[in-house]
Design an enzyme around this catalytic site. Structure first.
Site, short mmCIF file in Angstrom:
data_model
loop_
_atom_site.label_atom_id
_atom_site.label_comp_id
_atom_site.label_asym_id
_atom_site.label_seq_id
_atom_site.Cartn_x
_atom_site.Cartn_y
_atom_site.Cartn_z
N LYS A 54 0.87 -1.17 0.00
CA LYS A 54 0.00 0.00 0.00
C LYS A 54 0.91 1.23 0.00
O LYS A 54 1.77 1.37 0.89
CB LYS A 54 -0.86 -0.04 1.25
CG LYS A 54 -2.26 0.49 1.05
CD LYS A 54 -3.09 0.20 2.29
CE LYS A 54 -4.45 0.87 2.20
NZ LYS A 54 -5.16 0.79 3.47
N ILE A 55 0.71 2.08 -0.98
CA ILE A 55 1.58 3.25 -1.13
C ILE A 55 0.71 4.50 -1.27
O ILE A 55 -0.20 4.53 -2.11
CB ILE A 55 2.49 3.10 -2.38
CG1 ILE A 55 3.38 1.86 -2.22
CG2 ILE A 55 3.31 4.35 -2.62
CD1 ILE A 55 4.29 1.59 -3.41
#
Ligand code: G3P
Length: 220
Positions: free
Chosen positions: A83-84
């Site tokens: 998750k960025i």
């Protein structure tokens, strides 16, 4: 629309996964801070429980830092998704991780333009936060709707995870908007099961069944 659970609580994950209603998990640093413990071993445990995508968030703010964190997290288990957050460094890191076959969920998406950018760099998922938009007087579902329409027009493969779900109606609205996935907090998944008419219906069926048994045994 598939359902994921939005939590880092192992007991809650085990409980809803055993019901068969969720096929993935999303986490974030805030959810982890509620649970405590070692982040990497917790992610490894979640990935071993749920046979589906498990989003683990990178916290570095530079491209190279995010890429390194992403590689380390992805090495924990094959179903880990990185998750960025949506930001320039995050886009650049996503492009690199995607070229290495590591899946990315671009998070903190608040506009259709951000979702369009995430698709350019090959994000496997985007997470529009509909509840947080509602919180500041915008219409989160409307943004979700726009993302779904744009992705449909251009045949974009990035999957849309409706996130920051605040109540059961958000789940219905996400499904109607055409989100691929809604990631739902534990309490809302539980609330989705319930309906007062179901409860009174079960009670009445059981009462009538008991009456039938009593009548049958009194006729013997
Ligand atoms: O996955 C994170 C997202 O769902 C955040 O939810 O409730 O903190 O806005 P919330």
């Amino acid at each position: 629309m598939r359902l994921f659970i939005d939590t880092a609580n192992i007991d809650h994950i085990k409980e809803v996964y055993s019901l068969g209603i969720i096929s993935g998990v999303t986490t974030n640093p805030s959810l982890y801070s509620k649970e405590g413990g070692d982040f990497k071993s917790s992610i490894a445990e979640i990935a071993s429980i749920v046979d589906g995508p498990i989003s683990a968030e990178a916290v570095s703010l530079t491209r190279d830092g995010i890429v390194q964190e992403g590689r380390e997290l992805a090495a924990i288990a094959p179903n880990i998704v990185i998750k960025i957050p949506m930001m320039e460094e995050g886009l650049a890191a996503t492009k690199i991780l995607n070229s290495e076959g590591i899946k990315v969920n671009m998070t903190l998406i608040f506009s259709a333009n951000q979702a369009l950018l995430a698709a350019q760099v090959g994000a496997a998922y985007v997470s529009p936060f509909i509840g947080r938009l509602d919180d500041i007087g915008h219409d989160g579902v409307e943004i979700l709707d726009s993302i779904v329409s744009i992705y449909d027009i251009y045949g974009i493969n990035t999957e849309i995870i409706s996130a920051s779900i605040r109540h059961p109606l958000h789940v219905i609205q996400s499904a109607l908007a055409g989100a691929d996935i809604a990631t739902v907090p534990y309490s809302i998944l539980k609330a989705m099961v319930k309906h007062p008419l179901t409860d009174t219906g079960i009670k009445k069926f059981l009462e009538d069944w008991k009456t039938l048994q009593e009548t049958a045994s009194s006729m013997k």
